[in-house]
Scaffold this motif. Structure first.
Motif, PDB file in Angstrom:
ATOM      1  N   LYS A 129       0.830  -1.208   0.000  1.00  8.09           N
ATOM      2  CA  LYS A 129       0.000   0.000   0.000  1.00  8.09           C
ATOM      3  C   LYS A 129       0.860   1.253   0.000  1.00  8.09           C
ATOM      4  O   LYS A 129       0.569   2.219  -0.708  1.00  8.09           O
ATOM      5  CB  LYS A 129      -0.936   0.003   1.209  1.00  8.09           C
ATOM      6  N   LEU A 130       1.922   1.230   0.803  1.00  9.60           N
ATOM      7  CA  LEU A 130       2.830   2.390   0.835  1.00  9.60           C
ATOM      8  C   LEU A 130       3.510   2.597  -0.507  1.00  9.60           C
ATOM      9  O   LEU A 130       3.672   3.733  -0.964  1.00  9.60           O
ATOM     10  CB  LEU A 130       3.870   2.209   1.942  1.00  9.60           C
ATOM     11  N   GLN A 131       3.902   1.523  -1.148  1.00 10.49           N
ATOM     12  CA  GLN A 131       4.514   1.636  -2.473  1.00 10.49           C
ATOM     13  C   GLN A 131       3.495   2.169  -3.480  1.00 10.49           C
ATOM     14  O   GLN A 131       3.827   3.005  -4.326  1.00 10.49           O
ATOM     15  CB  GLN A 131       5.063   0.286  -2.933  1.00 10.49           C
ATOM     16  N   PHE A 132       2.270   1.701  -3.393  1.00  6.65           N
ATOM     17  CA  PHE A 132       1.195   2.165  -4.261  1.00  6.65           C
ATOM     18  C   PHE A 132       1.001   3.676  -4.097  1.00  6.65           C
ATOM     19  O   PHE A 132       0.966   4.423  -5.065  1.00  6.65           O
ATOM     20  CB  PHE A 132      -0.095   1.405  -3.918  1.00  6.65           C
ATOM     21  N   ILE A 133       0.905   4.106  -2.844  1.00  2.27           N
ATOM     22  CA  ILE A 133       0.716   5.530  -2.556  1.00  2.27           C
ATOM     23  C   ILE A 133       1.920   6.339  -3.029  1.00  2.27           C
ATOM     24  O   ILE A 133       1.774   7.420  -3.600  1.00  2.27           O
ATOM     25  CB  ILE A 133       0.441   5.747  -1.056  1.00  2.27           C
ATOM     26  N   GLY A 134       3.107   5.808  -2.802  1.00  2.27           N
ATOM     27  CA  GLY A 134       4.317   6.501  -3.256  1.00  2.27           C
ATOM     28  C   GLY A 134       4.318   6.702  -4.756  1.00  2.27           C
ATOM     29  O   GLY A 134       4.662   7.782  -5.249  1.00  2.27           O
ATOM     30  N   MET A 135       3.911   5.695  -5.494  1.00  2.64           N
ATOM     31  CA  MET A 135       3.863   5.820  -6.949  1.00  2.64           C
ATOM     32  C   MET A 135       2.773   6.812  -7.364  1.00  2.64           C
ATOM     33  O   MET A 135       2.988   7.646  -8.248  1.00  2.64           O
ATOM     34  CB  MET A 135       3.611   4.451  -7.586  1.00  2.64           C
ATOM     35  N   ALA A 136       1.624   6.750  -6.711  1.00  2.00           N
ATOM     36  CA  ALA A 136       0.544   7.695  -7.021  1.00  2.00           C
ATOM     37  C   ALA A 136       0.984   9.126  -6.735  1.00  2.00           C
ATOM     38  O   ALA A 136       0.691  10.046  -7.511  1.00  2.00           O
ATOM     39  CB  ALA A 136      -0.710   7.339  -6.229  1.00  2.00           C
ATOM     40  N   ARG A 137       1.706   9.332  -5.650  1.00  5.35           N
ATOM     41  CA  ARG A 137       2.207  10.680  -5.329  1.00  5.35           C
ATOM     42  C   ARG A 137       3.207  11.164  -6.376  1.00  5.35           C
ATOM     43  O   ARG A 137       3.247  12.350  -6.688  1.00  5.35           O
ATOM     44  CB  ARG A 137       2.841  10.699  -3.923  1.00  5.35           C
ATOM     45  N   ARG A 138       4.006  10.244  -6.900  1.00  5.17           N
ATOM     46  CA  ARG A 138       4.956  10.621  -7.967  1.00  5.17           C
ATOM     47  C   ARG A 138       4.212  11.151  -9.184  1.00  5.17           C
ATOM     48  O   ARG A 138       4.728  11.971  -9.929  1.00  5.17           O
ATOM     49  CB  ARG A 138       5.816   9.423  -8.375  1.00  5.17           C
ATOM     50  N   PHE A 139       2.984  10.654  -9.376  1.00  3.84           N
ATOM     51  CA  PHE A 139       2.150  11.138 -10.473  1.00  3.84           C
ATOM     52  C   PHE A 139       1.320  12.348 -10.063  1.00  3.84           C
ATOM     53  O   PHE A 139       0.417  12.765 -10.775  1.00  3.84           O
ATOM     54  CB  PHE A 139       1.233  10.024 -10.990  1.00  3.84           C
ATOM     55  N   ASN A 140       1.663  12.908  -8.909  1.00  4.57           N
ATOM     56  CA  ASN A 140       1.074  14.148  -8.412  1.00  4.57           C
ATOM     57  C   ASN A 140      -0.382  14.010  -7.951  1.00  4.57           C
ATOM     58  O   ASN A 140      -1.113  14.988  -7.915  1.00  4.57           O
ATOM     59  CB  ASN A 140       1.207  15.266  -9.454  1.00  4.57           C
ATOM     60  N   PHE A 141      -0.798  12.796  -7.634  1.00  3.37           N
ATOM     61  CA  PHE A 141      -2.123  12.640  -7.051  1.00  3.37           C
ATOM     62  C   PHE A 141      -2.083  13.172  -5.626  1.00  3.37           C
ATOM     63  O   PHE A 141      -1.124  12.937  -4.892  1.00  3.37           O
ATOM     64  CB  PHE A 141      -2.561  11.169  -7.048  1.00  3.37           C
TER      65      PHE A 141
END
Length: 93
Positions: free
Chosen positions: A6-18
């Motif tokens: 989940k943390l990796q998922f969120i980290g990737m989503a944040r990289r996409f500026n979500f």
């Protein structure tokens, strides 16, 4: 293991500026096996539009700054059309 994923998922989503709220929504969709991919795509398309608007805004700022820089001789004299324009509020969109 699940928390790390989940943390990796969120980290990737944040990289996409979500945003954090968008990450929550995406994570909820990720965890919902009955989700509609339409919901995920809609959220993603909105993010793309937001990024496109930001790119236009940044391009406009770049163009304005380039125009100001081209009007400056950059020599040893104190006259500076860049500072003059900034103090006069010129070049604002």
């Amino acid at each position: 293991e699940s928390d790390v994923a989940k943390l990796q998922f969120i980290g990737m989503a944040r990289r996409f500026n979500f945003s954090i709220d968008e990450c929550r929504e995406l994570l909820a969709l990720y965890e919902d096996r009955n989700r509609s991919s339409h919901d995920v795509k809609t959220l993603t398309m909105l993010k793309i539009k937001e990024i496109e608007n930001k790119i236009k805004e940044l391009q406009s700022l770049k163009d304005q700054l380039s125009h100001l820089a081209s009007g400056c001789d950059g020599d040893d004299r104190p006259d500076c059309p860049i500072l003059d324009a900034l103090s006069a509020g010129k070049g604002q969109s």
